[in-house]
Design a protein around this motif. Structure first.
Motif, PDB file in Angstrom:
ATOM      1  N   GLY A 191       0.831  -1.182   0.000  1.00 13.61           N
ATOM      2  CA  GLY A 191       0.000   0.000   0.000  1.00 13.61           C
ATOM      3  C   GLY A 191       0.878   1.248   0.000  1.00 13.61           C
ATOM      4  O   GLY A 191       2.091   1.171   0.175  1.00 13.61           O
ATOM      5  N   THR A 192       0.246   2.404  -0.193  1.00 13.70           N
ATOM      6  CA  THR A 192       0.991   3.664  -0.251  1.00 13.70           C
ATOM      7  C   THR A 192       0.414   4.667   0.731  1.00 13.70           C
ATOM      8  O   THR A 192      -0.790   4.929   0.734  1.00 13.70           O
ATOM      9  N   LEU A 193       1.292   5.216   1.555  1.00 17.69           N
ATOM     10  CA  LEU A 193       0.915   6.257   2.503  1.00 17.69           C
ATOM     11  C   LEU A 193       1.570   7.555   2.023  1.00 17.69           C
ATOM     12  O   LEU A 193       2.798   7.656   1.990  1.00 17.69           O
ATOM     13  N   THR A 194       0.760   8.541   1.648  1.00 10.61           N
ATOM     14  CA  THR A 194       1.286   9.817   1.176  1.00 10.61           C
ATOM     15  C   THR A 194       1.244  10.833   2.312  1.00 10.61           C
ATOM     16  O   THR A 194       0.178  11.116   2.860  1.00 10.61           O
ATOM     17  N   VAL A 195       2.419  11.361   2.660  1.00  5.41           N
ATOM     18  CA  VAL A 195       2.540  12.343   3.733  1.00  5.41           C
ATOM     19  C   VAL A 195       2.826  13.702   3.100  1.00  5.41           C
ATOM     20  O   VAL A 195       3.841  13.877   2.425  1.00  5.41           O
ATOM     21  N   ALA A 196       1.933  14.655   3.317  1.00  2.11           N
ATOM     22  CA  ALA A 196       2.049  15.960   2.657  1.00  2.11           C
ATOM     23  C   ALA A 196       3.254  16.747   3.143  1.00  2.11           C
ATOM     24  O   ALA A 196       3.963  17.374   2.351  1.00  2.11           O
ATOM     25  N   ASN A 197       3.504  16.733   4.441  1.00  3.18           N
ATOM     26  CA  ASN A 197       4.615  17.507   5.019  1.00  3.18           C
ATOM     27  C   ASN A 197       5.415  16.630   5.976  1.00  3.18           C
ATOM     28  O   ASN A 197       5.310  16.766   7.197  1.00  3.18           O
ATOM     29  N   ALA A 198       6.207  15.728   5.412  1.00  2.00           N
ATOM     30  CA  ALA A 198       6.988  14.796   6.226  1.00  2.00           C
ATOM     31  C   ALA A 198       8.150  15.518   6.903  1.00  2.00           C
ATOM     32  O   ALA A 198       8.823  16.356   6.282  1.00  2.00           O
ATOM     33  N   GLN A 199       8.385  15.207   8.173  1.00  2.00           N
ATOM     34  CA  GLN A 199       9.527  15.759   8.904  1.00  2.00           C
ATOM     35  C   GLN A 199       9.934  14.770   9.987  1.00  2.00           C
ATOM     36  O   GLN A 199       9.160  14.432  10.865  1.00  2.00           O
ATOM     37  N   ILE A 200      11.166  14.280   9.876  1.00  2.00           N
ATOM     38  CA  ILE A 200      11.671  13.250  10.790  1.00  2.00           C
ATOM     39  C   ILE A 200      13.032  13.668  11.314  1.00  2.00           C
ATOM     40  O   ILE A 200      13.930  14.033  10.549  1.00  2.00           O
ATOM     41  N   ASN A 201      13.205  13.613  12.630  1.00  2.00           N
ATOM     42  CA  ASN A 201      14.492  13.870  13.279  1.00  2.00           C
ATOM     43  C   ASN A 201      15.037  12.553  13.819  1.00  2.00           C
ATOM     44  O   ASN A 201      14.288  11.783  14.429  1.00  2.00           O
ATOM     45  N   SER A 202      16.315  12.308  13.614  1.00  2.00           N
ATOM     46  CA  SER A 202      16.927  11.056  14.055  1.00  2.00           C
ATOM     47  C   SER A 202      18.257  11.301  14.754  1.00  2.00           C
ATOM     48  O   SER A 202      19.012  12.200  14.373  1.00  2.00           O
ATOM     49  N   LEU A 203      18.541  10.495  15.751  1.00  5.65           N
ATOM     50  CA  LEU A 203      19.843  10.471  16.412  1.00  5.65           C
ATOM     51  C   LEU A 203      20.296   9.016  16.429  1.00  5.65           C
ATOM     52  O   LEU A 203      19.664   8.170  17.070  1.00  5.65           O
ATOM     53  N   ASN A 204      21.387   8.728  15.699  1.00  7.02           N
ATOM     54  CA  ASN A 204      21.829   7.348  15.526  1.00  7.02           C
ATOM     55  C   ASN A 204      23.324   7.190  15.769  1.00  7.02           C
ATOM     56  O   ASN A 204      24.118   8.106  15.476  1.00  7.02           O
ATOM     57  N   LEU A 205      23.708   6.027  16.278  1.00  7.06           N
ATOM     58  CA  LEU A 205      25.106   5.606  16.245  1.00  7.06           C
ATOM     59  C   LEU A 205      25.400   5.128  14.832  1.00  7.06           C
ATOM     60  O   LEU A 205      24.549   4.499  14.197  1.00  7.06           O
ATOM     61  N   ALA A 206      26.593   5.430  14.323  1.00  6.29           N
ATOM     62  CA  ALA A 206      26.896   5.135  12.925  1.00  6.29           C
ATOM     63  C   ALA A 206      28.258   4.474  12.773  1.00  6.29           C
ATOM     64  O   ALA A 206      29.131   4.577  13.648  1.00  6.29           O
ATOM     65  N   ILE A 207      28.439   3.797  11.634  1.00  6.38           N
ATOM     66  CA  ILE A 207      29.676   3.113  11.271  1.00  6.38           C
ATOM     67  C   ILE A 207      30.316   3.868  10.107  1.00  6.38           C
ATOM     68  O   ILE A 207      29.623   4.253   9.155  1.00  6.38           O
ATOM     69  N   PHE A 208      31.644   4.079  10.163  1.00  6.50           N
ATOM     70  CA  PHE A 208      32.348   4.858   9.152  1.00  6.50           C
ATOM     71  C   PHE A 208      33.506   4.051   8.566  1.00  6.50           C
ATOM     72  O   PHE A 208      34.287   3.452   9.300  1.00  6.50           O
ATOM     73  N   LEU A 209      33.620   4.056   7.238  1.00  9.75           N
ATOM     74  CA  LEU A 209      34.716   3.398   6.526  1.00  9.75           C
ATOM     75  C   LEU A 209      35.277   4.378   5.497  1.00  9.75           C
ATOM     76  O   LEU A 209      34.511   5.116   4.866  1.00  9.75           O
ATOM     77  N   GLN A 210      36.597   4.381   5.312  1.00  8.47           N
ATOM     78  CA  GLN A 210      37.156   5.248   4.288  1.00  8.47           C
ATOM     79  C   GLN A 210      38.500   4.717   3.796  1.00  8.47           C
ATOM     80  O   GLN A 210      39.141   3.888   4.446  1.00  8.47           O
ATOM     81  N   TYR A 211      38.892   5.217   2.617  1.00  9.41           N
ATOM     82  CA  TYR A 211      40.188   4.870   2.029  1.00  9.41           C
ATOM     83  C   TYR A 211      40.882   6.162   1.621  1.00  9.41           C
ATOM     84  O   TYR A 211      40.289   7.013   0.936  1.00  9.41           O
ATOM     85  N   ASN A 212      42.126   6.334   2.049  1.00 11.26           N
ATOM     86  CA  ASN A 212      42.903   7.523   1.731  1.00 11.26           C
ATOM     87  C   ASN A 212      43.609   7.308   0.392  1.00 11.26           C
ATOM     88  O   ASN A 212      44.626   6.614   0.310  1.00 11.26           O
ATOM     89  N   ILE A 213      43.052   7.891  -0.667  1.00 11.05           N
ATOM     90  CA  ILE A 213      43.599   7.713  -2.012  1.00 11.05           C
ATOM     91  C   ILE A 213      44.955   8.397  -2.126  1.00 11.05           C
ATOM     92  O   ILE A 213      45.924   7.839  -2.650  1.00 11.05           O
ATOM     93  N   THR A 214      45.019   9.645  -1.673  1.00  6.85           N
ATOM     94  CA  THR A 214      46.272  10.394  -1.592  1.00  6.85           C
ATOM     95  C   THR A 214      46.273  11.115  -0.241  1.00  6.85           C
ATOM     96  O   THR A 214      45.340  10.950   0.557  1.00  6.85           O
ATOM     97  N   SER A 215      47.280  11.941  -0.008  1.00  2.98           N
ATOM     98  CA  SER A 215      47.319  12.700   1.249  1.00  2.98           C
ATOM     99  C   SER A 215      46.202  13.744   1.302  1.00  2.98           C
ATOM    100  O   SER A 215      45.849  14.221   2.383  1.00  2.98           O
ATOM    101  N   LYS A 216      45.623  14.089   0.139  1.00 10.24           N
ATOM    102  CA  LYS A 216      44.568  15.102   0.078  1.00 10.24           C
ATOM    103  C   LYS A 216      43.185  14.536  -0.226  1.00 10.24           C
ATOM    104  O   LYS A 216      42.168  15.122   0.157  1.00 10.24           O
TER     105      LYS A 216
END
Length: 220
Positions: free
Chosen positions: A82-107
C-alpha cells in the motif's frame, strides 16, 4: 638520512582522527540536514584504510512523499504494498553510525558510512492511504508519526530512519575538508492504528536517493 626520516614522519597519516561534519542532502521535493562526530582509526603501514564509529543527527523534510508498506514480507509484492502519502513529512533522528574510508592520496579520500541504531521523533502528520493496486484513488486518511526505533538489519529488514552515504572528500588543509556525496536514506512512518486494508500493517517506508555536499573539521 635524518632529513629523509623527518619528511616521512611529517607525511605519514595519523593513526586516528576525531572530527566533526556538517552536510546537506537534496532529492526530489525532499532534503536533509546532517551533523555528526566520528572517531576514525587507520590501519596498515601506510594507514590508508580507516574504520570508525560516531554519532549522527539527521533532520529530514519532504513534500508529498509516498511511503510504501515497510514489512519485509511485503517487499516486491504489488498485491501487498500500500501507499501512505505524507504531505509535510519531517523526521528527526539520532543514531550511532559506522564509518569506513580509504585515503587515495594525502589530500583525497573516499568512503562510506551508515547509521546502525538509534531513535527518531517528529510531529504527528495527516496522511492519505491508498490500498495495494489502487494508486492514488480510493484513499483513506490516517495520522502517522516517525517510527521511534531505528535499527540496521540489512535491506527490507531495516526498521526506522537510517542515513547512509558514499563520499569523496578533499582536504583543504590539515583541519578543513570539503565533500561531495551520494546518499541513500531510509525513512519510516508508523500510523496511529493498523490499517485493515493493508493486512493490519502500520509501518511505511520511503527509500530516498539524494546528492549532497558537506564540510569536515578535524578536532584532533
Amino acid at each position: 638520512m635524518i632529513a629523509s626520516g623527518l619528511t616521512y614522519a611529517q607525511d605519514s597519516p595519523a593513526k586516528s582522527r576525531f572530527s566533526a561534519d556538517l552536510g546537506l542532502s537534496v532529492g526530489a521535493q525532499q532534503y536533509g540536514g546532517h551533523a555528526w562526530l566520528s572517531n576514525m582509526h587507520f590501519l596498515g603501514a601506510k594507514r590508508k584504510i580507516g574504520i570508525g564509529y560516531g554519532i549522527r543527527w539527521s533532520s529530514y523534510f519532504g513534500t508529498d512523499q509516498n511511503f510504501t508498506s515497510a514489512p519485509p514480507e511485503f517487499a516486491g509484492k504489488a498485491e501487498k504494498e500500500g501507499t501512505l502519502t505524507v504531505a509535510n513529512a519531517q523526521i528527526n533522528s539520532l543514531n550511532l553510525a559506522i564509518f569506513l574510508q580509504y585515503n587515495i592520496t594525502s589530500k583525497l579520500e573516499a568512503g562510506f558510512n551508515i547509521d546502525a541504531i538509534g531513535f527518531s521523533f517528529g510531529e504527528e502528520q495527516g496522511s492519505a492511504f491508498a490500498p495495494p493496486g489502487t494508486g492514488t484513488s480510493n484513499t483513506a486518511a490516517y495520522l502517522a508519526s516517525p517510527t521511534s526505533t531505528n535499527i540496521l538489519l540489512v535491506g527490507a529488514n531495516d526498521r526506522g530512519s537510517l542515513y547512509s552515504e558514499f563520499f569523496v572528500r578533499y582536504k583543504l588543509n590539515d583541519r578543513l575538508a570539503v565533500k561531495a556525496a551520494f546518499s541513500y536514506y531510509f525513512l519510516e512512518y508508523t500510523t496511529s492504528q493498523p490499517i485493515a486494508a493493508n493486512d493490519d500493517n502500520d509501518r511505511f517506508r520511503n527509500s530516498a536517493s539524494m546528492v549532497g555536499l558537506g564540510v569536515s573539521y578535524t578536532i584532533k
